[in-house]
Design a protein around this motif. Structure first.
Motif, mmCIF file in Angstrom:
data_model
loop_
_atom_site.group_PDB
_atom_site.id
_atom_site.type_symbol
_atom_site.label_atom_id
_atom_site.label_comp_id
_atom_site.label_asym_id
_atom_site.label_seq_id
_atom_site.Cartn_x
_atom_site.Cartn_y
_atom_site.Cartn_z
ATOM 1 N N ASP A 141 80.302 -18.983 -38.524
ATOM 2 C CA ASP A 141 79.099 -18.123 -38.541
ATOM 3 C C ASP A 141 79.117 -17.190 -37.337
ATOM 4 O O ASP A 141 78.829 -15.992 -37.442
ATOM 5 C CB ASP A 141 77.811 -18.969 -38.410
ATOM 6 N N ALA A 142 79.427 -17.764 -36.169
ATOM 7 C CA ALA A 142 79.393 -16.975 -34.933
ATOM 8 C C ALA A 142 80.427 -15.855 -34.972
ATOM 9 O O ALA A 142 80.151 -14.729 -34.543
ATOM 10 C CB ALA A 142 79.637 -17.889 -33.731
ATOM 11 N N GLU A 143 81.599 -16.161 -35.525
ATOM 12 C CA GLU A 143 82.631 -15.117 -35.682
ATOM 13 C C GLU A 143 82.121 -13.988 -36.575
ATOM 14 O O GLU A 143 82.366 -12.817 -36.316
ATOM 15 C CB GLU A 143 83.883 -15.725 -36.333
ATOM 16 N N ARG A 144 81.397 -14.376 -37.638
ATOM 17 C CA ARG A 144 80.872 -13.368 -38.573
ATOM 18 C C ARG A 144 79.852 -12.463 -37.885
ATOM 19 O O ARG A 144 79.813 -11.267 -38.120
ATOM 20 C CB ARG A 144 80.239 -14.055 -39.794
ATOM 21 N N VAL A 145 79.019 -13.055 -37.017
ATOM 22 C CA VAL A 145 78.009 -12.247 -36.318
ATOM 23 C C VAL A 145 78.701 -11.228 -35.412
ATOM 24 O O VAL A 145 78.362 -10.039 -35.400
ATOM 25 C CB VAL A 145 77.060 -13.154 -35.495
ATOM 26 N N TRP A 146 79.702 -11.691 -34.668
ATOM 27 C CA TRP A 146 80.421 -10.807 -33.752
ATOM 28 C C TRP A 146 81.135 -9.695 -34.532
ATOM 29 O O TRP A 146 81.084 -8.512 -34.159
ATOM 30 C CB TRP A 146 81.413 -11.630 -32.926
ATOM 31 N N ALA A 147 81.778 -10.070 -35.656
ATOM 32 C CA ALA A 147 82.480 -9.070 -36.468
ATOM 33 C C ALA A 147 81.491 -8.064 -37.046
ATOM 34 O O ALA A 147 81.738 -6.851 -37.036
ATOM 35 C CB ALA A 147 83.257 -9.755 -37.594
ATOM 36 N N ALA A 148 80.337 -8.543 -37.516
ATOM 37 C CA ALA A 148 79.338 -7.645 -38.130
ATOM 38 C C ALA A 148 78.793 -6.670 -37.099
ATOM 39 O O ALA A 148 78.593 -5.477 -37.402
ATOM 40 C CB ALA A 148 78.207 -8.467 -38.743
ATOM 41 N N ALA A 149 78.562 -7.140 -35.877
ATOM 42 C CA ALA A 149 78.046 -6.243 -34.832
ATOM 43 C C ALA A 149 79.075 -5.152 -34.539
ATOM 44 O O ALA A 149 78.723 -3.965 -34.413
ATOM 45 C CB ALA A 149 77.719 -7.045 -33.570
ATOM 46 N N GLY A 150 80.361 -5.531 -34.474
ATOM 47 C CA GLY A 150 81.426 -4.551 -34.218
ATOM 48 C C GLY A 150 81.515 -3.532 -35.348
ATOM 49 O O GLY A 150 81.628 -2.327 -35.119
ATOM 50 N N GLN A 151 81.427 -4.034 -36.597
ATOM 51 C CA GLN A 151 81.515 -3.123 -37.753
ATOM 52 C C GLN A 151 80.328 -2.161 -37.783
ATOM 53 O O GLN A 151 80.469 -0.975 -38.090
ATOM 54 C CB GLN A 151 81.548 -3.929 -39.060
ATOM 55 N N ALA A 152 79.149 -2.672 -37.440
ATOM 56 C CA ALA A 152 77.950 -1.811 -37.461
ATOM 57 C C ALA A 152 78.078 -0.716 -36.403
ATOM 58 O O ALA A 152 77.698 0.442 -36.646
ATOM 59 C CB ALA A 152 76.702 -2.661 -37.216
ATOM 60 N N LEU A 153 78.639 -1.064 -35.250
ATOM 61 C CA LEU A 153 78.803 -0.041 -34.209
ATOM 62 C C LEU A 153 79.868 0.978 -34.616
ATOM 63 O O LEU A 153 79.740 2.173 -34.342
ATOM 64 C CB LEU A 153 79.154 -0.683 -32.868
ATOM 65 N N THR A 154 80.935 0.516 -35.288
ATOM 66 C CA THR A 154 81.961 1.448 -35.782
ATOM 67 C C THR A 154 81.327 2.426 -36.775
ATOM 68 O O THR A 154 81.550 3.644 -36.717
ATOM 69 C CB THR A 154 83.099 0.667 -36.493
ATOM 70 N N ALA A 155 80.509 1.876 -37.678
ATOM 71 C CA ALA A 155 79.852 2.732 -38.682
ATOM 72 C C ALA A 155 78.874 3.695 -37.995
ATOM 73 O O ALA A 155 78.784 4.873 -38.375
ATOM 74 C CB ALA A 155 79.125 1.860 -39.705
ATOM 75 N N ALA A 156 78.187 3.202 -36.960
ATOM 76 C CA ALA A 156 77.222 4.060 -36.244
ATOM 77 C C ALA A 156 77.941 5.224 -35.572
ATOM 78 O O ALA A 156 77.464 6.366 -35.595
ATOM 79 C CB ALA A 156 76.454 3.230 -35.211
ATOM 80 N N ALA A 157 79.126 4.925 -35.004
ATOM 81 C CA ALA A 157 79.872 5.974 -34.299
ATOM 82 C C ALA A 157 80.323 7.072 -35.270
ATOM 83 O O ALA A 157 80.444 8.239 -34.887
ATOM 84 C CB ALA A 157 81.086 5.350 -33.599
#
Ligand code: FAD
Length: 409
Positions: A141-157
């Motif tokens: 679960d924790a890995e998924r949270v970290w990956a999702a935060a990274g993906q959201a920032l990539t999409a935001a950029a």
């Protein structure tokens, strides 16, 4: 280690089966390994779906990318002695009359059973919550949270529209208990660096903490709550109290007052309940599906079954409240269960469980924290070091118990 069991083991009086290798179950197994080492007639079996023990208290660090997921998965083969038969399988139910655990590897009979299956995230039947939020209850679960935060920032950029960029770069954490506070603090501290590496302004990522009650860290001292709130504010976390989530929708969290909390990632850390398989059993259950036990931690009307950890509903006589779902409670209950099983084998009287509160420590970000210990509240670097020390000490105790000598007790 085994992944298959002999179905004919049902009801063997000399068989102690421990269901769950978390804080409580592993502790029972380690202590019994030592106390039963001169008693080969008693079989000791530990059953878990994973072949590793998870240091759940360290998950916020994994979710914040400051610790690897594998670092919080402790291989059971490294901590269990050959004396323990380990069965890696999923437990699906109980045959209470036949004294058998029903598992993916076949039935496992017990003479004495220890139930230590922990808890599951509780979505309180809020529509959409289970489907639209991530949870934080395992290293994966924790890995998924970290990956999702990274993906959201990539999409935001990559997003040209400022309003959509703002939304994508926002992580929303539901539930202002210790897990929610630790996660929000951790993310608020690390996401600005991640944003920079994506070409986003470091002040772009936002973390919101949404809590239904009037305060974060409900039940803690006002001093501790105040210190934690100050650190969160300093880290830029937007804390919204009295904000009850009515539904999780495609757009975000819809609050009961109609407001919408938007974001790119949603994590639910709003509470726990007992696993479904316990709710579906004939075991007597109370608040949040936890199993009712007597003062020796035996299931009411089933003295051959002990319960320890999050799954046990134990009332603290000093407060009249059920003890919280905490690792320190699980460890103390595990110790009492191990002692009582040993006492039964040796014909000694059972000991009633008493909780010795060692205090409450919460990390807030990667460098600071808050702690209430022996009536004193501290906040800042010291409290964070304390949290590090508790986690280090826990890992040491697991190693130490492997070679624990009961004679020296
Ligand atoms: C993110 C997070 C942070 C936390 N931080 C703190 C903290 O700082 N301090 C603190 O005191 N407490 C903390 N806690 C609470 C603490 O982790 C729990 O109270 C503790 O893990 C309870 O121990 P347990 O043995 O009852 O359950 P667990 O440790 O959850 O172990 C349950 C075990 O049962 C196994 N299991 C469950 N169902 C099945 C099945 N059907 N078949 C086979 N195996 C099964 C699981 O794989 C697991 O190994 C935190 C919890 C979380 C999630």
């Amino acid at each position: 280690m085994e992944n298959a069991v002999n179905a004919s083991a049902a009801g063997n009086g000399g068989q102690i089966v421990i269901a769950g290798a978390g804080y409580a179950g592993l502790h029972v197994a380690l202590r019994l390994t030592a106390s039963l080492r001169n008693n080969p007639a008693v079989e000791l079996t530990l059953v878990d779906q994973h072949d590793y023990h998870q240091a759940l208290t360290e998950l916020p660090r994994v979710a914040g990318g400051t610790r690897a997921a594998d670092a919080v998965r402790i291989p059971l083969q490294d901590v269990l002695a050959a004396r323990v038969r380990f069965v890696q399988t999923e437990i699906n139910g109980f045959d209470l009359a036949g004294r058998r655990l029903l598992t993916g590897a076949g039935p496992i009979g017990w003479g004495r059973l220890v139930l230590a299956l922990g808890s599951r995230p509780n979505d309180f039947a809020i529509p959409g919550l289970a489907e639209r939020t991530l949870s934080l209850y395992s290293a994966s679960d924790a890995e998924r949270v970290w990956a999702a935060a990274g993906q959201a920032l990539t999409a935001a950029a990559a997003e040209a529209d400022p309003e959509r960029r703002r939304r994508l770069a926002t992580v929303v954490v539901g539930g202002g208990g210790a897990t929610g506070v630790e996660l929000a603090g951790e993310l608020a501290e690390v996401l600005p660096e991640v944003a920079k590496s994506h070409g986003l302004a470091p002040d772009r990522p936002a973390v919101q903490l949404v809590e239904a009650g009037p305060t974060i860290l409900a039940g803690s001292s006002p001093q501790l709550i105040d210190k934690a709130a100050r650190i969160l504010t300093d880290l830029g976390v937007q804390v919204r109290t009295n904000a009850m989530i009515a539904a999780a929708t495609e757009e975000g969290f819809r609050l009961t007052d109609g407001q919408l909390v938007e974001g790119g990632v949603f994590v639910w850390a709003g509470g726990v309940k007992a696993p479904e398989l316990v709710a579906d059993s004939e075991l007597p259950t109370g608040h949040n599906g936890r199993v009712k036990v007597d003062r020796y931690l035996r299931v009411l009307d089933h003295p051959e079954i002990y319960v320890a950890g999050d799954l046990a509903s134990v009332t603290d006589p000093s407060t009249g409240h059920v003890l919280p779902s905490l690792a320190q409670v699980a460890l103390e209950e595990g110790e009492t269960v191990a002692r009582n099983l040993d006492a039964e084998l040796k014909g000694r009287p059972l000991a009633a469980f008493t909780f010795h509160d060692k205090g409450f420590v919460v990390s807030v970000g990667t460098r600071r924290g808050v702690a209430d210990i022996a009536g004193m509240t501290t906040g800042g670097r010291l409290a964070h070091l304390l949290k590090d020390a508790i986690e280090w000490e826990y890992r040491q105790s697991v190693k130490h118990l492997r070679g624990w000598d009961p004679v020296a007790r």
